[in-house]
Design a protein around this motif. Structure first.
Motif, mmCIF file in Angstrom:
data_model
loop_
_atom_site.group_PDB
_atom_site.id
_atom_site.type_symbol
_atom_site.label_atom_id
_atom_site.label_comp_id
_atom_site.label_asym_id
_atom_site.label_seq_id
_atom_site.Cartn_x
_atom_site.Cartn_y
_atom_site.Cartn_z
ATOM 1 N N THR A 119 0.744 -1.191 -0.013
ATOM 2 C CA THR A 119 0.072 -0.037 -0.075
ATOM 3 C C THR A 119 0.891 1.190 0.010
ATOM 4 O O THR A 119 1.527 1.619 1.045
ATOM 5 C CB THR A 119 -0.847 0.066 1.211
ATOM 6 N N PRO A 120 1.069 2.018 -1.013
ATOM 7 C CA PRO A 120 1.827 3.091 -1.077
ATOM 8 C C PRO A 120 0.994 4.360 -0.230
ATOM 9 O O PRO A 120 -0.163 4.186 -0.086
ATOM 10 C CB PRO A 120 1.506 3.664 -2.560
ATOM 11 N N ARG A 121 1.770 4.868 0.571
ATOM 12 C CA ARG A 121 1.529 5.953 1.568
ATOM 13 C C ARG A 121 0.403 6.856 0.861
ATOM 14 O O ARG A 121 -0.499 7.333 1.472
ATOM 15 C CB ARG A 121 2.399 6.750 2.091
ATOM 16 N N VAL A 122 0.685 7.232 -0.658
ATOM 17 C CA VAL A 122 -0.205 8.253 -1.113
ATOM 18 C C VAL A 122 -1.602 7.621 -1.363
ATOM 19 O O VAL A 122 -2.623 8.683 -1.185
ATOM 20 C CB VAL A 122 0.432 8.512 -2.588
ATOM 21 N N LEU A 123 -1.873 6.464 -1.337
ATOM 22 C CA LEU A 123 -3.210 5.796 -1.263
ATOM 23 C C LEU A 123 -3.837 5.919 -0.058
ATOM 24 O O LEU A 123 -5.136 6.419 -0.213
ATOM 25 C CB LEU A 123 -3.007 4.322 -1.986
ATOM 26 N N SER A 124 -3.247 5.526 1.068
ATOM 27 C CA SER A 124 -3.765 5.678 2.263
ATOM 28 C C SER A 124 -4.230 7.330 2.323
ATOM 29 O O SER A 124 -5.562 7.539 2.840
ATOM 30 C CB SER A 124 -2.675 5.298 3.401
ATOM 31 N N ALA A 125 -3.267 8.090 2.167
ATOM 32 C CA ALA A 125 -3.633 9.554 2.289
ATOM 33 C C ALA A 125 -4.778 10.363 1.441
ATOM 34 O O ALA A 125 -5.890 10.612 1.703
ATOM 35 C CB ALA A 125 -2.394 10.610 1.995
ATOM 36 N N ALA A 126 -4.821 9.592 0.107
ATOM 37 C CA ALA A 126 -5.847 10.026 -0.939
ATOM 38 C C ALA A 126 -7.379 9.503 -0.485
ATOM 39 O O ALA A 126 -8.112 10.216 -0.565
ATOM 40 C CB ALA A 126 -5.459 9.107 -2.093
ATOM 41 N N ILE A 127 -7.440 8.169 0.004
ATOM 42 C CA ILE A 127 -8.624 7.505 0.188
ATOM 43 C C ILE A 127 -9.314 8.086 1.654
ATOM 44 O O ILE A 127 -10.222 8.003 1.961
ATOM 45 C CB ILE A 127 -8.954 6.108 0.093
ATOM 46 N N THR A 128 -8.543 8.822 2.559
ATOM 47 C CA THR A 128 -8.812 9.479 3.642
ATOM 48 C C THR A 128 -8.779 11.001 3.578
ATOM 49 O O THR A 128 -8.787 11.887 4.597
ATOM 50 C CB THR A 128 -8.037 9.140 4.950
ATOM 51 N N ASN A 129 -8.755 11.649 2.194
ATOM 52 C CA ASN A 129 -8.733 12.963 1.930
ATOM 53 C C ASN A 129 -9.939 13.444 2.655
ATOM 54 O O ASN A 129 -11.002 12.995 2.630
ATOM 55 C CB ASN A 129 -8.598 13.074 0.356
ATOM 56 N N PRO A 130 -9.951 14.724 3.152
ATOM 57 C CA PRO A 130 -10.905 15.478 3.715
ATOM 58 C C PRO A 130 -12.168 15.887 2.684
ATOM 59 O O PRO A 130 -13.009 16.215 3.051
ATOM 60 C CB PRO A 130 -10.270 16.632 4.169
ATOM 61 N N ASP A 131 -11.553 15.788 1.355
ATOM 62 C CA ASP A 131 -12.553 16.228 0.404
ATOM 63 C C ASP A 131 -13.162 14.898 -0.084
ATOM 64 O O ASP A 131 -12.663 14.178 -0.814
ATOM 65 C CB ASP A 131 -11.791 17.050 -1.033
ATOM 66 N N PRO A 132 -14.581 14.691 -0.023
ATOM 67 C CA PRO A 132 -15.158 13.445 0.187
ATOM 68 C C PRO A 132 -15.132 13.020 -1.572
ATOM 69 O O PRO A 132 -14.921 11.869 -1.911
ATOM 70 C CB PRO A 132 -16.455 13.668 0.467
ATOM 71 N N ALA A 133 -14.974 14.174 -2.559
ATOM 72 C CA ALA A 133 -15.185 13.819 -3.897
ATOM 73 C C ALA A 133 -13.824 13.202 -4.315
ATOM 74 O O ALA A 133 -13.647 12.494 -5.187
ATOM 75 C CB ALA A 133 -15.539 14.938 -4.634
ATOM 76 N N ALA A 134 -12.565 13.951 -3.788
ATOM 77 C CA ALA A 134 -11.543 13.614 -4.025
ATOM 78 C C ALA A 134 -11.074 12.056 -3.546
ATOM 79 O O ALA A 134 -10.435 11.400 -4.211
ATOM 80 C CB ALA A 134 -10.409 14.417 -3.685
ATOM 81 N N ALA A 135 -11.624 11.896 -2.398
ATOM 82 C CA ALA A 135 -11.264 10.683 -1.682
ATOM 83 C C ALA A 135 -11.918 9.513 -2.668
ATOM 84 O O ALA A 135 -11.481 8.357 -2.793
ATOM 85 C CB ALA A 135 -11.738 10.526 -0.386
ATOM 86 N N LYS A 136 -13.381 9.785 -3.043
ATOM 87 C CA LYS A 136 -13.782 8.793 -3.777
ATOM 88 C C LYS A 136 -13.320 8.594 -5.211
ATOM 89 O O LYS A 136 -13.109 7.260 -5.453
ATOM 90 C CB LYS A 136 -15.374 9.295 -4.008
ATOM 91 N N ARG A 137 -12.873 9.641 -5.847
ATOM 92 C CA ARG A 137 -12.078 9.321 -6.867
ATOM 93 C C ARG A 137 -11.037 8.456 -6.827
ATOM 94 O O ARG A 137 -10.761 7.585 -7.611
ATOM 95 C CB ARG A 137 -11.635 10.662 -7.907
ATOM 96 N N ALA A 138 -10.070 8.718 -5.776
ATOM 97 C CA ALA A 138 -9.052 7.656 -5.467
ATOM 98 C C ALA A 138 -9.294 6.251 -5.296
ATOM 99 O O ALA A 138 -8.702 5.337 -5.573
ATOM 100 C CB ALA A 138 -8.132 8.519 -4.350
ATOM 101 N N PHE A 139 -10.452 6.331 -4.540
ATOM 102 C CA PHE A 139 -10.927 5.124 -4.124
ATOM 103 C C PHE A 139 -11.460 4.127 -5.347
ATOM 104 O O PHE A 139 -11.123 3.053 -5.425
ATOM 105 C CB PHE A 139 -11.897 4.851 -3.056
#
Length: 159
Positions: A119-139
């Protein structure tokens, strides 16, 4: 000396092979002791390797050559946080090319059946992003991947 809390992994006679592979593949990993059976047991004979003490990235583990009665499954996995694509690729390919199997969303399985989340750290940060739309796109991007593509996650995060 046995740690207060140790992960015990069951193997069918290959605990030492697995421990040696982990020790050479993952940083801060080592085989620390090999113990032979003092007598015959259901899965082996006196003198066979019974248990192996080892660490995987600093986590104390005990490999038990308990026989074929128990199989690893998805209920347990090692989650390895990687810093970049190169580390992600190196660890993923080490596991998969050594008799392992790819799975989805950054999961793979080694040849002994142990599951790994690379699990790249960037993935963990992305799917817990405070912007729900950004987190969903990454997820959503992750859901379509086997090995995680850092650039793909970063692009999805940006939109």
């Amino acid at each position: 000396m046995l740690s207060k809390n140790t992960v015990c992994l069951w193997y069918d006679g290959s605990a030492l092979d697995a421990a040696n592979f982990y020790a050479k593949t993952f940083p801060n990993s080592a085989v620390t002791a090999v113990h032979h059976a003092p007598g015959d047991y259901p899965a082996g004979k006196q003198g066979d390797v019974l248990t192996v003490d080892f660490t995987v990235m600093g986590i104390p583990c005990l490999g038990l050559n308990g026989g074929s009665g128990v199989q690893h499954n998805e209920a347990f996995s090692f989650q390895v946080a990687t810093d970049d694509q190169a580390e992600t690729d190196r660890l993923w390919h080490a596991i998969v090319s050594h008799g392992g199997q790819e799975n989805v969303c950054g999961w793979c399985q080694d040849k002994w059946g142990v599951r790994w989340q690379i699990t790249p750290r960037v993935l963990s940060a992305a799917i817990t992003n405070p912007d729900p739309a950004a987190a969903k796109r990454a997820f959503d991007a992750m859901m379509g991947m086997t090995k995680i593509d850092v650039a793909g996650i970063e692009a999805a995060l940006k939109g």
